[in-house]
Design an enzyme around this catalytic site. Structure first.
Site, PDB file in Angstrom:
ATOM      1  N   SER A 273       0.846  -1.191   0.000  1.00 24.68           N
ATOM      2  CA  SER A 273       0.000   0.000   0.000  1.00 24.68           C
ATOM      3  C   SER A 273       0.883   1.242   0.000  1.00 24.68           C
ATOM      4  O   SER A 273       1.971   1.245   0.593  1.00 24.68           O
ATOM      5  CB  SER A 273      -0.896   0.002   1.239  1.00 24.68           C
ATOM      6  OG  SER A 273      -1.459   1.282   1.463  1.00 24.68           O
ATOM      7  N   ARG A 312     -27.463 -12.288 -43.680  1.00 24.48           N
ATOM      8  CA  ARG A 312     -26.270 -11.551 -43.295  1.00 24.48           C
ATOM      9  C   ARG A 312     -26.642 -10.557 -42.197  1.00 24.48           C
ATOM     10  O   ARG A 312     -27.690  -9.916 -42.271  1.00 24.48           O
ATOM     11  CB  ARG A 312     -25.657 -10.811 -44.495  1.00 24.48           C
ATOM     12  CG  ARG A 312     -24.233 -10.292 -44.281  1.00 24.48           C
ATOM     13  CD  ARG A 312     -23.234 -11.442 -44.039  1.00 24.48           C
ATOM     14  NE  ARG A 312     -23.218 -12.397 -45.142  1.00 24.48           N
ATOM     15  CZ  ARG A 312     -22.553 -12.213 -46.285  1.00 24.48           C
ATOM     16  NH1 ARG A 312     -21.847 -11.127 -46.470  1.00 24.48           N
ATOM     17  NH2 ARG A 312     -22.581 -13.131 -47.227  1.00 24.48           N
TER      18      ARG A 312
END
Length: 463
Positions: A273, A312
């Protein structure tokens, strides 16, 4: 291009290469060359003309900047790609480039090549993760710990048995990916409306030759709008990552300060940290979760891609252009992070054993109930133990002491010798571990590309 922090921190480079710009263009060219081979085999084009076309299907003929600028106008990259190939040929040869194919044929064939390799990479990573889990299962087959249901201690189990459940899941994921890989490795060459009208009776010959050269399966049914194969692949990848996320969350929970039964690999500044010096955050687990969630989100988009209409798609196909690479890359990232998590995992058996006593021995309530059932029957024994547990909590007293006071001397004398300890009450954990490892080994992929076995060293800090 948008900067992607998750990818920058934990991407799998091999998967990224499968879906790179260079790979896409190269595969389109390979497919166009294979089409020409097929046309020659069917007698559509003369052999020497075919050779000239095949020689022109090389990256050097492509102006990448021009390809993308023209693609933005056309909407697809194959039209400008074909024109670039033609520009390097004489008129006779140029007349047979892309003959009988449509844009999606070329792109779907290339996609099949990419997904075949993507599935191979995922199988490789699943193999590494499973091998690592198998080591943990064997090593901790007898490592006693608290089993938990609804986030509370339930009955004793072993860490090996816990890992065995994950291993068994990955065994099934490997099977799913193997099937999905086979199903997506299919050729597409059906022309404008999916009827192969331009090639007529010669279409099957062209397809067969293309399939042979590309090492794809030939099919006689078009799949321009039938996207179940590619969606199945994405879902298989998402299922793998869901288990990776579950594994990561489990290890995050077990590594909580108040539990402290496992921890990720140690290392200078690993998980540090910027403000709290005591922290060693579970960074591999966090990456696993992040990538896994993104893989699942991308895969869900493939269900919408399956909605394409007529012969399509009108927009649904474009969903795949982002969703499939994202699902593949995120799944690979999740697996890589999960491999790092398990291969460096530190397991603390002493803490696991101590936590068994954290609730005053009440984790043995079922075991005591089963022992008492031989005298009172299960239902009556359950009530005796239920009341004993309540009173032990009220008095902050060990369960065994409260149970002793609940029974007369004769009943207690008969019960005390058969009361199980946590190590006595493990049921089939040994068989579970052995079965999971056996099934994993039975399904090992003989054609795996892995060369280096996963080695997990003895856990640092084990008690």
């Amino acid at each position: 291009m948008t900067f992607d922090l998750l990818t920058a921190v934990g991407a799998d480079e091999e998967m990224a290469a499968v879906f790179s710009e260079q790979r896409a263009v190269a595969d389109w060219l390979v497919v166009e060359a294979a089409l020409t081979h097929g046309l020659a085999a069917a007698g559509v084009v003369e052999g020497d003309t075919a050779e000239r076309i095949i020689a022109a299907c090389r990256p050097e003929v492509v102006d990448t900047e021009g390809l993308w600028s023209q693609s933005a106008t056309v909407g697809y990259p194959i039209f400008p790609l074909v024109r670039m190939i033609c520009a390097s040929l004489d008129d006779e040869a140029a007349g047979f480039v892309h003959f009988g194919a449509t844009t999606q044929d070329i792109m779907d064939c290339a996609l099949a090549l990419q997904l075949r390799d993507a599935a191979g990479r995922l199988l490789d990573l699943v193999g590494q993760l499973g091998d690592g889990l198998a080591v943990l299962v064997r090593r901790h087959e007898g490592t006693l710990m608290a089993g938990r249901t609804h986030a509370q201690q339930a009955v004793p189990t072993t860490f090996g048995a816990k890992c065995a459940v994950f291993l068994d899941e990955f065994t099934r994921h490997r099977e799913r990916l193997t099937v999905a890989r086979q199903r997506v490795s299919v050729l597409s060459l059906f022309g404008a409306g999916g009827t192969s009208a331009a090639l007529g009776e010669r279409a099957a010959v062209v397809r067969d030759e293309m399939a042979r050269r590309l090492d794809l399966a030939a099919t006689e049914v078009p799949w321009h709008v039938a996207r179940d194969r590619v969606a199945e692949f994405a879902m298989a990848a998402a299922l793998v990552t869901a288990t990776c996320v579950r594994l990561a969350r489990e290890m995050v929970d077990l590594s909580r300060t108040e539990i402290g039964e496992v921890a990720e690999a140690d290392g200078l500044y690993r998980g540090a940290s910027s403000t709290m010096p005591q922290k060693a955050n579970p960074i591999s687990a966090e990456l696993t979760i992040g990538f896994g969630v993104m893989a699942q989100a991308a895969a869900s988009a493939m269900l919408r891609a399956m909605e394409a209409g007529h012969e399509r798609a009108a927009g649904e196909w474009q969903v795949e252009w982002q969703a499939l690479p994202a699902a593949s890359a995120s799944a690979a990232g999740a697996l890589r992070a999960a491999i790092a998590l398990t291969s460096g995992l530190r397991v603390f058996p002493g803490r696991m054993r101590a936590n068994l006593d954290a609730d005053g021995g009440r984790i043995m309530a079922e075991g005591y109930m089963i022992a008492l059932a031989s005298q009172l029957g299960r239902d009556r024994a359950h009530e005796v133990l239920y009341e004993a547990v309540r009173r032990s909590r009220e008095k902050d007293q060990p369960l065994v002491a409260t149970l002793r006071s609940s029974l007369d001397a004769e009943a207690w004398s008969a019960l005390e010798p058969v009361l199980p300890t946590p190590s006595d009450y493990l049921g089939s954990t040994t068989q579970i571990c052995q079965a999971a490892v056996t099934e994993w080994r039975r399904g090992a992929q003989p054609d795996s590309t892995r060369t280096d076995p996963v080695v997990i060293t003895e856990e640092e800090g084990n008690e």
